[in-house]
Design a protein around this motif. Sequence first.
Motif, mmCIF file in Angstrom:
data_model
loop_
_atom_site.group_PDB
_atom_site.id
_atom_site.type_symbol
_atom_site.label_atom_id
_atom_site.label_comp_id
_atom_site.label_asym_id
_atom_site.label_seq_id
_atom_site.Cartn_x
_atom_site.Cartn_y
_atom_site.Cartn_z
ATOM 1 N N LYS A 188 47.472 -38.950 -30.345
ATOM 2 C CA LYS A 188 47.499 -38.146 -29.154
ATOM 3 C C LYS A 188 48.530 -38.369 -28.136
ATOM 4 C CE LYS A 188 44.222 -37.019 -25.351
ATOM 5 N NZ LYS A 188 42.809 -37.086 -24.570
ATOM 6 N N PRO A 189 49.933 -38.052 -28.329
ATOM 7 C CA PRO A 189 50.850 -38.062 -27.135
ATOM 8 C C PRO A 189 50.724 -37.180 -25.923
ATOM 9 C CG PRO A 189 51.665 -36.789 -28.988
ATOM 10 C CD PRO A 189 50.169 -37.015 -29.440
ATOM 11 N N SER A 190 51.046 -37.800 -24.759
ATOM 12 C CA SER A 190 50.755 -36.988 -23.543
ATOM 13 C C SER A 190 51.980 -37.294 -22.531
ATOM 14 C CB SER A 190 49.379 -37.118 -23.132
ATOM 15 O OG SER A 190 49.368 -38.388 -22.421
ATOM 16 N N LEU A 191 52.325 -36.477 -21.874
ATOM 17 C CA LEU A 191 53.175 -36.615 -20.574
ATOM 18 C C LEU A 191 52.438 -36.041 -19.404
ATOM 19 C CD1 LEU A 191 56.042 -37.326 -19.889
ATOM 20 C CD2 LEU A 191 56.489 -34.658 -20.253
ATOM 21 N N GLU A 192 52.496 -37.086 -18.293
ATOM 22 C CA GLU A 192 51.827 -36.636 -16.968
ATOM 23 C C GLU A 192 52.769 -36.597 -15.748
ATOM 24 O OE1 GLU A 192 48.918 -39.757 -16.529
ATOM 25 O OE2 GLU A 192 48.010 -39.480 -18.581
ATOM 26 N N LEU A 193 52.524 -35.643 -14.922
ATOM 27 C CA LEU A 193 53.131 -35.657 -13.629
ATOM 28 C C LEU A 193 52.365 -35.680 -12.463
ATOM 29 C CD1 LEU A 193 55.862 -35.026 -12.029
ATOM 30 C CD2 LEU A 193 55.088 -32.710 -12.109
ATOM 31 N N HIS A 194 52.343 -37.168 -11.666
ATOM 32 C CA HIS A 194 51.649 -37.447 -11.049
ATOM 33 C C HIS A 194 52.225 -37.174 -9.535
ATOM 34 C CE1 HIS A 194 48.258 -40.044 -12.948
ATOM 35 N NE2 HIS A 194 49.404 -39.708 -13.957
ATOM 36 N N TYR A 195 51.249 -36.941 -8.436
ATOM 37 C CA TYR A 195 51.729 -36.708 -6.852
ATOM 38 C C TYR A 195 50.608 -37.515 -6.241
ATOM 39 C CZ TYR A 195 52.466 -34.521 -2.542
ATOM 40 O OH TYR A 195 52.890 -34.737 -1.342
ATOM 41 N N ALA A 196 51.264 -38.344 -5.280
ATOM 42 C CA ALA A 196 50.371 -39.205 -4.347
ATOM 43 C C ALA A 196 49.560 -38.456 -3.279
ATOM 44 C CB ALA A 196 51.120 -40.508 -4.144
ATOM 45 N N VAL A 197 48.409 -38.436 -3.286
ATOM 46 C CA VAL A 197 47.800 -37.903 -2.276
ATOM 47 C C VAL A 197 46.954 -38.831 -1.142
ATOM 48 C CG1 VAL A 197 47.395 -35.809 -3.508
ATOM 49 C CG2 VAL A 197 45.617 -37.495 -3.729
ATOM 50 N N GLY A 198 47.413 -40.160 -1.572
ATOM 51 C CA GLY A 198 46.798 -41.326 -0.564
ATOM 52 C C GLY A 198 47.361 -42.562 -1.196
ATOM 53 N N GLU A 199 46.685 -43.353 -0.714
ATOM 54 C CA GLU A 199 47.558 -45.117 -0.626
ATOM 55 C C GLU A 199 47.359 -45.310 -2.386
ATOM 56 O OE1 GLU A 199 47.420 -49.593 0.563
ATOM 57 O OE2 GLU A 199 46.438 -47.916 1.767
ATOM 58 N N ARG A 200 45.822 -44.871 -2.893
ATOM 59 C CA ARG A 200 45.577 -45.323 -4.338
ATOM 60 C C ARG A 200 45.079 -44.281 -5.028
ATOM 61 N NH1 ARG A 200 41.145 -50.161 -3.518
ATOM 62 N NH2 ARG A 200 42.484 -51.677 -2.399
#
Length: 237
Positions: free
Chosen positions: A171-183
């Motif tokens: 299971k290969p995967s690619l994620e794009l994260h966007y911070a909506v808070g400190e944690r």
Amino acid sequence: MFKIILTVFLLFSAALSEVVAQKSLNLSFGFPEINLDYEGNFDGLRTVYRNGWSITLSGYKIRQNGVIYGFDVGVNRYGNGFQYDRMRFDIKEIHHFSVLPFIGYNHSIREAKFSIRANLGFGLGIVPIENKTYLNDKSFQTGYTSYGVPLYDLTFSGSQEVKSRIFPLLKPSLELHYAVGERSTLFLKGTLGISLMNSVIVRDFPEVLLDGENYSVTHSTSLSYSSLEIGYSYRIK
């Protein structure tokens, strides 16, 4: 097979104990699409509803150098049915569970709220569904004339068999994260589920009768899939 299950269980225990100490979690909801193969001399009788949904829970740790390691568990569910001409006949869904340790890398974009993560998991898929038998199934009349006579006289006999209850899954995967808070972050994730078995579920219909003519067809799937997921990540520590 028992040794494989025991090994994965031990990996799960070790990874989980490490992950719990760091308390970082992902929860994602996906829209997978399954792959199907067809053989035989009757293309008209198809397996439909290849799309479905998935839920995945991941626990992981990100080291200071960006290396990620953790574990995820999930379930994939696909609609299921037959189609001939414009008529569809629904049957019980296909689903499987997955248990996969994974490693990866996190790259944070400087002075931005975005980060990119690439992961590679390897583990097991588990298929709990039962085998089925179809005998002169007439649940499927594709239409009627004004006199109540079926437009097509179609029956089929055969079976659905789970060839392997447990199968290796990459299971290969690619994620794009966007911070909506400190944690916490929201993310989009593209995933491939690559089964290492040629056929996990096989539907074999050696007798398909249509207007007095006999045909045969086989539907099979390795349970490989592609998926787009949306999710939420929370760093507890």
